[in-house]
Design an enzyme around this catalytic site. Sequence first.
Site, mmCIF file in Angstrom:
data_model
loop_
_atom_site.group_PDB
_atom_site.id
_atom_site.type_symbol
_atom_site.label_atom_id
_atom_site.label_comp_id
_atom_site.label_asym_id
_atom_site.label_seq_id
_atom_site.Cartn_x
_atom_site.Cartn_y
_atom_site.Cartn_z
ATOM 1 N N HIS A 108 0.836 -1.210 0.000
ATOM 2 C CA HIS A 108 0.000 0.000 0.000
ATOM 3 C C HIS A 108 0.862 1.248 0.000
ATOM 4 C CE1 HIS A 108 1.136 -0.449 4.190
ATOM 5 N NE2 HIS A 108 0.797 0.824 4.388
ATOM 6 N N ASP A 110 0.521 4.996 2.055
ATOM 7 C CA ASP A 110 -0.251 5.438 3.210
ATOM 8 C C ASP A 110 -1.356 6.411 2.816
ATOM 9 O OD1 ASP A 110 0.981 3.861 5.115
ATOM 10 O OD2 ASP A 110 2.637 5.268 5.322
ATOM 11 N N HIS A 263 4.755 0.138 0.271
ATOM 12 C CA HIS A 263 5.433 -0.626 1.315
ATOM 13 C C HIS A 263 4.509 -1.694 1.869
ATOM 14 C CE1 HIS A 263 3.496 2.727 3.392
ATOM 15 N NE2 HIS A 263 3.444 1.964 4.474
ATOM 16 N N ARG A 279 5.271 6.377 14.667
ATOM 17 C CA ARG A 279 5.159 6.860 13.290
ATOM 18 C C ARG A 279 4.607 8.276 13.252
ATOM 19 N NH1 ARG A 279 1.319 4.851 8.504
ATOM 20 N NH2 ARG A 279 -0.105 6.138 9.719
HETATM 21 C C1 OGA Z 1 2.951 2.122 8.332
HETATM 22 C C2 OGA Z 1 3.197 0.747 7.908
HETATM 23 C C3 OGA Z 1 4.782 -1.023 8.134
HETATM 24 C C4 OGA Z 1 5.459 -1.789 9.212
HETATM 25 O O1 OGA Z 1 3.360 2.482 9.438
HETATM 26 O O2 OGA Z 1 2.366 2.885 7.548
HETATM 27 O O3 OGA Z 1 2.675 0.331 6.910
HETATM 28 O O4 OGA Z 1 6.368 -2.556 8.863
HETATM 29 N N1 OGA Z 1 4.061 0.050 8.661
HETATM 30 O O5 OGA Z 1 5.084 -1.662 10.375
HETATM 31 MN MN MN Z 2 1.744 2.040 5.807
#
Ligand code: OGA
Ligand code: MN
Length: 288
Positions: A108, A110, A263, A279
């Site tokens: 995806h 974000d 990602h 995050r």
């Molecule tokens: C995010 C996500 C990936 C992870 O924080 O947007 O997709 O590896 N995280 O935790």
């Molecule tokens: Mn993400």
Amino acid sequence: MTGSSQISVRRLTGGVGAEITGADLADIGDGAAFENIHQAFLDHGVLVFRKQRLEPDELVAFSSRFGPLEQHVLKQFALPENPDVFLVSNVKDKGKAVGAIRAGQYWHTDCSYMERPTMASLLYALDVPSHGGDTMFASMVRAYEELSDTMKALLANLRAVHDYTNAYDTFFAKFPDRPPLSEQEKAKVPPVEHPLVRTHPETGYKALFVNPGFTRRIAGLTEEESRAILDFLFKHAQQPHFVYRHIWAAGDLVMWDNRATWHLAVADYPMDERRHLHRTSVAGDKPR
Ligand code: OGA
Ligand code: MN
């Protein structure tokens, strides 16, 4: 120490990503360091910084250098004392998950389901499992580049519908431990349409802008036509030579450009071990 400007940039793969050394993100200063980091971010799509020590307000301060921050629709997973920081975590407190569980365990970008999807995401690791729990990144600029001119022409005028509930209907449906969106949350994330190919506002590069997590369908096509083209693009875009796979250590900060990359969180780690990250999200503009 006041922010040294002597950073080095080393590419991590042929597809996407670079590691930055010589930067202390808690004290980046007003010199050239930030501009060099910003340029590397545009050039490489994903940046890795190791051995950082970032309190939540320091993470927020560094992130804010890239632009105004935004808060996630799942407000319950923000740090109470600092709502700009969102918890990506499998840790439980009295049986209740403190962060969004199974977040991002599908390819995806974000918040592509927002009118203005997130521009940059920064993820800072506090606790990591003994093995596994890597994050994979793929370059949607390279994925676009490798399409034929005929396919590029076909995609040029298409738009796609993005919808947060797509991830719930497909991926999360298999995992009842992920609580469903409330009606209130759903009301905040109605489906949106974006161009299927977007032009990066800062680099000028074109990038594929559909993803398996949140893209429901291509507008104006039949369900079957839409499915066939999306399935092709999704398979095409995850080829290994577009991908960097990050193996986390505590203290790593990884940031990525959602205008140029996908990602995915790899869910292969022991669930009784902590995976706990902070995050932040930098607000983006309307894809064009
Ligand atoms: C995010 C996500 C990936 C992870 O924080 O947007 O997709 O590896 N995280 O935790
Ligand atoms: Mn993400």
